[in-house]
Design an enzyme around this catalytic site. Structure first.
Site, PDB file in Angstrom:
ATOM      1  N   TYR A   1      -2.681   0.389  10.765  1.00  0.00           N
ATOM      2  CA  TYR A   1      -2.731  -0.211   9.427  1.00  0.00           C
ATOM      3  C   TYR A   1      -1.435   0.035   8.670  1.00  0.00           C
ATOM      4  O   TYR A   1      -0.870  -0.883   8.067  1.00  0.00           O
ATOM      5  CB  TYR A   1      -3.913   0.370   8.649  1.00  0.00           C
ATOM      6  CG  TYR A   1      -3.946  -0.046   7.195  1.00  0.00           C
ATOM      7  CD1 TYR A   1      -4.384  -1.310   6.824  1.00  0.00           C
ATOM      8  CD2 TYR A   1      -3.521   0.827   6.189  1.00  0.00           C
ATOM      9  CE1 TYR A   1      -4.395  -1.698   5.483  1.00  0.00           C
ATOM     10  CE2 TYR A   1      -3.537   0.454   4.861  1.00  0.00           C
ATOM     11  CZ  TYR A   1      -3.969  -0.812   4.518  1.00  0.00           C
ATOM     12  OH  TYR A   1      -3.971  -1.198   3.192  1.00  0.00           O
TER      13      TYR A   1
ATOM     14  N   THR B   1       0.818  -1.202   0.000  1.00  0.00           N
ATOM     15  CA  THR B   1       0.000   0.000   0.000  1.00  0.00           C
ATOM     16  C   THR B   1       0.856   1.257   0.000  1.00  0.00           C
ATOM     17  O   THR B   1       1.987   1.251   0.520  1.00  0.00           O
ATOM     18  CB  THR B   1      -0.919   0.024   1.238  1.00  0.00           C
ATOM     19  OG1 THR B   1      -1.585   1.293   1.326  1.00  0.00           O
ATOM     20  CG2 THR B   1      -0.128  -0.173   2.516  1.00  0.00           C
TER      21      THR B   1
END
Length: 356
Positions: free
Chosen positions: A172, A129
């Site tokens: 995250y 990501t």
């Protein structure tokens, strides 16, 4: 991907990107094992779709990557592995950081170890990501009428490249960042053919978008339902959105070339030509649906980047990939798919357009 016997294992293969990737290989006649715990609402529909269209060559294994014993055997005969499974929402990670860590970091180690212990030297591509770069702070920004842009001209022209300093923030970002680094280190420490794609916003058919993740699909779903759309911040945040067909092409291209690209991470996004603000996407959705959208603004969310556009030149130079679907064509394609598959009675139904 090396030729030879064995199956392709897609971890998280019932999810949005995973199911589209699986379908592309199944169309080619490959045997595909789908490892998934079906924890995300709606993904069982993607698995059902794969089984309905490719019976006999899609092999589901319902297990959780947090349980090493349950997943180990999946990789004993795998000739290629894509690790797509994750807890995907920053907001969820802030509420349940331990669960986020167990899925994203511990789960990734389990997959890597299972592949290593299988002893087949199977290549592995990991879905990382752009959050590994943090909030992209310290960059001077200009506020235009409908978007933020960097003051630096080169950033506006090309976006952020892989030389950007890693800066994990939010649970995250930390869990996915740890997994990202483990994937790259397994190439260094064990010689495994591993690589990572650090993704921007991917959208397209088979996406179950929510307020917390998959925002393009979520906005379109709300528009078709006539429900209010929550906007966090001022809506001028910019992302380079990428259609899932282009993302699948990138994953396959990297897998084909992984022997000489192992140990590397590449940015994957729509690039400057597909850089859009939230407000721009909302305006396009309103135009496509022919109705005004009801929106409500909320506070900024932790870790939200004012501007992230991926510089994908490294990936383009390495594997010859580039985005083919423009953001307007891609949003129209997703609108048509949603109308056909989830809102069949909608007055917006139109014949599906093919895209490149």
């Amino acid at each position: 991907m090396r030729p030879g016997s064995g199956h392709i294992a897609i971890v998280g293969g019932s999810g949005f990107i995973g199911s589209n990737l699986a379908e592309s290989y199944l169309r080619d006649g490959e045997e595909v094992v789908i490892l998934d715990n079906l924890s995300r609402p709606g993904v069982e529909e993607n698995l059902r779709w794969l089984k309905d269209h490719h019976a006999g060559r899609v092999h589901p294994v319902l297990a959780d990557i947090r349980d090493f014993g349950a997943i180990e055997s999946v990789f004993s005969d795998a000739k290629a592995v894509f690790h797509m499974a994750a807890q995907t929402a920053v907001t969820t990670s802030l509420v349940h950081p331990m669960d986020d860590f167990e899925t994203n970091a511990h789960g990734a180690i389990n997959v890597l170890e299972a592949v290593r212990k299988a002893g087949r030297d199977a290549p592995l591509v990991f879905a990382s990501t752009n959050k590994v770069y943090g909030g992209i702070e310290g960059i001077a920004m200009r506020e235009l009428d409908d978007r933020y842009v960097p003051a630096d001209e080169m950033l506006r022209v090309h976006g952020f490249d892989e030389g950007r300093k890693l800066d994990f923030c939010t649970p995250y970002g930390c869990s996915k960042g740890a997994a990202d680094q483990y994937v790259l280190d397994y190439a260094k420490s064990y010689g495994m053919p591993t690589a990572a794609l650090r993704m921007s916003c991917i959208y397209g058919p088979r996406q179950f978008g929510t307020e917390d993740q998959g925002w393009v699909a979520h906005f379109l779903t709300c528009a078709l339902q006539g429900t209010r759309i929550a906007i966090y911040g001022d809506g001028k945040q910019v992302r380079d959105i990428l259609h899932v067909n282009d993302a699948v092409a990138a994953y396959r291209a990297l897998m084909r070339s992984i022997d000489h690209l192992k140990g590397r991470a590449f940015n994957l996004g729509g690039g400057p030509q597909n850089a859009v603000s939230i407000g721009m996407v909302l305006n396009e959705i309103s135009r496509l649906t022919g109705r005004p959208l009801e929106t409500a603004n909320g506070d900024w969310r932790p870790g939200d980047q004012l501007y992230f556009v991926a510089d994908t030149r490294a990936l383009q130079n390495a594997v010859g990939w580039k985005p083919e679907i423009t953001w307007r064509d891609g949003i129209r394609d997703l609108r048509d798919w949603l109308v056909e598959n989830r809102f069949p009675a909608s007055r917006f139904r139109q014949p599906r357009r093919a895209t490149a």
